[in-house]
Write a protein that holds these residues in place. Sequence first.
Motif, PDB file in Angstrom:
ATOM      1  N   TYR A   1       5.976 -14.009 -20.416  1.00  0.00           N
ATOM      2  CA  TYR A   1       5.966 -15.466 -20.291  1.00  0.00           C
ATOM      3  C   TYR A   1       6.793 -15.926 -19.091  1.00  0.00           C
ATOM      4  O   TYR A   1       6.511 -16.976 -18.504  1.00  0.00           O
ATOM      5  CB  TYR A   1       6.488 -16.106 -21.578  1.00  0.00           C
ATOM      6  N   GLY A   2       7.799 -15.160 -18.717  1.00  0.00           N
ATOM      7  CA  GLY A   2       8.587 -15.511 -17.545  1.00  0.00           C
ATOM      8  C   GLY A   2       7.763 -15.510 -16.277  1.00  0.00           C
ATOM      9  O   GLY A   2       7.890 -16.401 -15.426  1.00  0.00           O
ATOM     10  N   VAL A   3       6.876 -14.508 -16.137  1.00  0.00           N
ATOM     11  CA  VAL A   3       6.000 -14.440 -14.967  1.00  0.00           C
ATOM     12  C   VAL A   3       5.020 -15.603 -14.973  1.00  0.00           C
ATOM     13  O   VAL A   3       4.758 -16.229 -13.936  1.00  0.00           O
ATOM     14  CB  VAL A   3       5.257 -13.096 -14.944  1.00  0.00           C
ATOM     15  N   LEU A   4       4.461 -15.936 -16.145  1.00  0.00           N
ATOM     16  CA  LEU A   4       3.536 -17.067 -16.231  1.00  0.00           C
ATOM     17  C   LEU A   4       4.218 -18.371 -15.848  1.00  0.00           C
ATOM     18  O   LEU A   4       3.644 -19.209 -15.137  1.00  0.00           O
ATOM     19  CB  LEU A   4       2.962 -17.166 -17.641  1.00  0.00           C
ATOM     20  N   ILE A   5       5.453 -18.547 -16.308  1.00  0.00           N
ATOM     21  CA  ILE A   5       6.205 -19.752 -15.947  1.00  0.00           C
ATOM     22  C   ILE A   5       6.449 -19.791 -14.440  1.00  0.00           C
ATOM     23  O   ILE A   5       6.307 -20.836 -13.791  1.00  0.00           O
ATOM     24  CB  ILE A   5       7.529 -19.810 -16.726  1.00  0.00           C
ATOM     25  N   GLY A   6       6.821 -18.665 -13.857  1.00  0.00           N
ATOM     26  CA  GLY A   6       7.044 -18.613 -12.418  1.00  0.00           C
ATOM     27  C   GLY A   6       5.789 -18.925 -11.625  1.00  0.00           C
ATOM     28  O   GLY A   6       5.828 -19.652 -10.619  1.00  0.00           O
ATOM     29  N   ILE A   7       4.639 -18.370 -12.061  1.00  0.00           N
ATOM     30  CA  ILE A   7       3.375 -18.666 -11.379  1.00  0.00           C
ATOM     31  C   ILE A   7       3.043 -20.150 -11.492  1.00  0.00           C
ATOM     32  O   ILE A   7       2.600 -20.787 -10.527  1.00  0.00           O
ATOM     33  CB  ILE A   7       2.245 -17.808 -11.974  1.00  0.00           C
TER      34      ILE A   7
ATOM     35  N   VAL B   1      13.915 -19.964 -11.490  1.00  0.00           N
ATOM     36  CA  VAL B   1      13.222 -20.273 -12.740  1.00  0.00           C
ATOM     37  C   VAL B   1      12.606 -19.014 -13.334  1.00  0.00           C
ATOM     38  O   VAL B   1      12.721 -18.754 -14.547  1.00  0.00           O
ATOM     39  CB  VAL B   1      12.142 -21.346 -12.492  1.00  0.00           C
ATOM     40  N   THR B   2      11.949 -18.197 -12.509  1.00  0.00           N
ATOM     41  CA  THR B   2      11.343 -16.956 -13.001  1.00  0.00           C
ATOM     42  C   THR B   2      12.403 -16.004 -13.529  1.00  0.00           C
ATOM     43  O   THR B   2      12.234 -15.381 -14.592  1.00  0.00           O
ATOM     44  CB  THR B   2      10.544 -16.275 -11.877  1.00  0.00           C
ATOM     45  N   LEU B   3      13.505 -15.889 -12.813  1.00  0.00           N
ATOM     46  CA  LEU B   3      14.570 -14.988 -13.221  1.00  0.00           C
ATOM     47  C   LEU B   3      15.125 -15.384 -14.586  1.00  0.00           C
ATOM     48  O   LEU B   3      15.245 -14.545 -15.502  1.00  0.00           O
ATOM     49  CB  LEU B   3      15.678 -15.006 -12.162  1.00  0.00           C
ATOM     50  N   LEU B   4      15.441 -16.660 -14.752  1.00  0.00           N
ATOM     51  CA  LEU B   4      16.014 -17.131 -16.015  1.00  0.00           C
ATOM     52  C   LEU B   4      14.991 -17.066 -17.139  1.00  0.00           C
ATOM     53  O   LEU B   4      15.330 -16.719 -18.280  1.00  0.00           O
ATOM     54  CB  LEU B   4      16.535 -18.559 -15.849  1.00  0.00           C
ATOM     55  N   ALA B   5      13.732 -17.404 -16.834  1.00  0.00           N
ATOM     56  CA  ALA B   5      12.701 -17.371 -17.870  1.00  0.00           C
ATOM     57  C   ALA B   5      12.455 -15.947 -18.361  1.00  0.00           C
ATOM     58  O   ALA B   5      12.234 -15.728 -19.563  1.00  0.00           O
ATOM     59  CB  ALA B   5      11.404 -17.971 -17.331  1.00  0.00           C
ATOM     60  N   CYS B   6      12.495 -14.978 -17.465  1.00  0.00           N
ATOM     61  CA  CYS B   6      12.316 -13.579 -17.878  1.00  0.00           C
ATOM     62  C   CYS B   6      13.429 -13.134 -18.823  1.00  0.00           C
ATOM     63  O   CYS B   6      13.183 -12.401 -19.789  1.00  0.00           O
ATOM     64  CB  CYS B   6      12.253 -12.666 -16.652  1.00  0.00           C
TER      65      CYS B   6
ATOM     66  N   HIS C   1      14.732  -7.494 -27.898  1.00  0.00           N
ATOM     67  CA  HIS C   1      14.997  -8.618 -27.002  1.00  0.00           C
ATOM     68  C   HIS C   1      16.246  -8.329 -26.181  1.00  0.00           C
ATOM     69  O   HIS C   1      17.270  -7.889 -26.707  1.00  0.00           O
ATOM     70  CB  HIS C   1      15.171  -9.912 -27.791  1.00  0.00           C
ATOM     71  N   PHE C   2      16.159  -8.583 -24.886  1.00  0.00           N
ATOM     72  CA  PHE C   2      17.217  -8.197 -23.958  1.00  0.00           C
ATOM     73  C   PHE C   2      18.575  -8.763 -24.354  1.00  0.00           C
ATOM     74  O   PHE C   2      19.563  -8.016 -24.472  1.00  0.00           O
ATOM     75  CB  PHE C   2      16.838  -8.659 -22.546  1.00  0.00           C
ATOM     76  N   LEU C   3      18.655 -10.062 -24.584  1.00  0.00           N
ATOM     77  CA  LEU C   3      19.940 -10.692 -24.878  1.00  0.00           C
ATOM     78  C   LEU C   3      20.515 -10.180 -26.192  1.00  0.00           C
ATOM     79  O   LEU C   3      21.730  -9.958 -26.309  1.00  0.00           O
ATOM     80  CB  LEU C   3      19.779 -12.213 -24.910  1.00  0.00           C
ATOM     81  N   VAL C   4      19.634  -9.971 -27.182  1.00  0.00           N
ATOM     82  CA  VAL C   4      20.100  -9.467 -28.482  1.00  0.00           C
ATOM     83  C   VAL C   4      20.601  -8.036 -28.347  1.00  0.00           C
ATOM     84  O   VAL C   4      21.630  -7.662 -28.931  1.00  0.00           O
ATOM     85  CB  VAL C   4      18.972  -9.565 -29.522  1.00  0.00           C
TER      86      VAL C   4
ATOM     87  N   ALA D   1       8.455 -14.967  -4.004  1.00  0.00           N
ATOM     88  CA  ALA D   1       9.650 -15.355  -4.753  1.00  0.00           C
ATOM     89  C   ALA D   1       9.508 -14.981  -6.218  1.00  0.00           C
ATOM     90  O   ALA D   1      10.455 -14.459  -6.847  1.00  0.00           O
ATOM     91  CB  ALA D   1       9.895 -16.854  -4.609  1.00  0.00           C
ATOM     92  N   VAL D   2       8.330 -15.206  -6.795  1.00  0.00           N
ATOM     93  CA  VAL D   2       8.101 -14.870  -8.204  1.00  0.00           C
ATOM     94  C   VAL D   2       8.103 -13.357  -8.402  1.00  0.00           C
ATOM     95  O   VAL D   2       8.713 -12.845  -9.350  1.00  0.00           O
ATOM     96  CB  VAL D   2       6.772 -15.483  -8.683  1.00  0.00           C
ATOM     97  N   SER D   3       7.427 -12.633  -7.517  1.00  0.00           N
ATOM     98  CA  SER D   3       7.370 -11.177  -7.672  1.00  0.00           C
ATOM     99  C   SER D   3       8.742 -10.537  -7.524  1.00  0.00           C
ATOM    100  O   SER D   3       9.109  -9.636  -8.291  1.00  0.00           O
ATOM    101  CB  SER D   3       6.393 -10.581  -6.655  1.00  0.00           C
TER     102      SER D   3
END
Length: 614
Positions: free
Chosen positions: A477-483, A465-470, A213-216, A183-185
């Motif tokens: 940090y998104g991957v770390l949060i997902g793990i 969670v991983t998707l939104l955090a990325c 930054h992506f959003l910016v 799911a995380v990968s």
Amino acid sequence: MDAARSSSSANLEDARHFVKDHNVDDGLKIYGAYQSIRPFRFRCPASKRSPSWIIRQILPFLTWMRAYHASFLEYDIIAGISVGLTVIPQSIAYAAIAGLPVQYGLYTSFMGAFIYAITGTSKDVSLGPTTVMALLVAQKAAEYPADADKVAVIILLTFYTGCVQLAMGIFQLGFFVDFVSLAVSKAFIAAAAVIIAGEQLKGLLGLKIPSDHFLVVVYDTFAQIKQTNYWDLILGVCCIISLIILKYVAPKPGFVRVRWYDKLAFQTLRLVSNARYAIVVCAASAIEGALLSQNIDVLTLPHDVVPGLPPVAPPQFHVGNSTNWQTFKSLGSSLVVFPLISLLELLTIAKSFAQENRYTINSSQEFRAVGIANIVSSFFSSYPLTASFSRSALNAQCGVRTPAAGIVTGGIAILATAFLTGWLHFVPKASLAAVIMCAVLPNIDLSVANKMWKVRKGDLFPYIVTLLACFAVGIEYGVLIGIFVSVGLVLFPLARPTVAVYHSNNSTGQEIIVTPYGNIHFPAIGYMRKLIIEHIEMTEMGPGRVVIDGSHWTDLDYSVAARMKDLIKEVQNLGWEINFSEMSDMVSGTFDTPVIRRPRRTGSQDSIISRTDP
């Protein structure tokens, strides 16, 4: 007494004594967290093998070279050329993602192919630059404003990434990658594809947006859309259309190849389709050259292109005025994320193609191979590399027979680096943006969310969670949060295990039977104590006996033993007895309380069962 043992703990104790007997056949195997019986003893059987066997494990090419047949050469050369013509434009484009000068993409493309051909165990895998690693590099490089510091840090990170991967391969620590759930990968690959495609909009529209930054970037892109360079937009759209058309030029599997010109047409169409990225980039460069010959400068071009091969030198272990240790500390979580993501991509790709083509790989050797490739590549100014799914799939489609195809791919890449880097200044950024978007958009697979919903809805939580955090804090940090979330979901049942509580009235009085379905570890002992005390207080018929059914209890740790002794005293202070049933001497002997050998329970059941609800 021995015949009455029903717990798996007693069986494990018997097995421990059994294997100590030197007369026992070596075929006995015990699997689990401590499957070697002797903790921390490495499982490598090198001590029992000959020196030649050890060398073949370290250098797998010595094995397949002995069985190499002349008929393999045609397939390996075709696959090597096809992948080589693909990796050149991709590496140039991926360097743009990484925020590095375009020549660094080519520096990353050749040494990995050479090293893996010697040390890899998969015939299909192609090592080199990838979109995910380039995006991770871009986010790390953005922390260093000076271009020289940026390049030096990334090259040093390549070296450290290889060292970590090599150590994990030597000490067989690949199980750490298993904590990155599917799911995380899937989430970080989809997020990376969206982020990369979104950030390429500025190149496709010819806009100059400094933020990474992506959003910016997405916000500034739409805010400055009126400043679009329409020449870049037209060229980019034409490149995308051309790539889509050339993708479907490839002949279908049922293509008839009886006559010689049928075979020639088949190979030509397949080569054109496979080399579509190179064809489009070359065509765009030719258009730019024709425009410049007429003094028409309307397309956006890359800058700071250095021709020729990279200098061969070790990485700088300090940046600017920082010491070696300060530079090392500044890398932070990258020392964990980069090796793990690289290994995750490599293992996923290698295992999938090995299963599809019915051969086996050595996971530990794969770790060592990519580790050595990153270490050696860092001496050639490379950024971190890993396996590419698109190029590995191309290898498989071309019918590659051995890893020797990587030598052809590396040769083409090094020739391009030596003689073509001087022409990279004429490659329009819009064409590179088109190549990147066409390469990453197929990686967005939202159907996996529907599959998770059908199989287990709880897996959607780490995915989302991983998707939104990325998107919010970046891929690293998104991957770390997902793990972290995935590991938390795995550990939650250890803290809140399933425990069944039965109330029974018999001739001996009130009895509460507590049955934990599995081992009780130290995070759960407080929860189990709470359940027992609550049920004692719920009983209206006065003191009786608490029986802990240990038929599923096979092991315990020091914390559980200490807390359980406190629980025994607490229950006894309430006027209740406490005993253990169906439990091995190894576990119950710790508590200094009798073990009851009794038939299976009978009586009323209050259906008071605590279950985990993640």
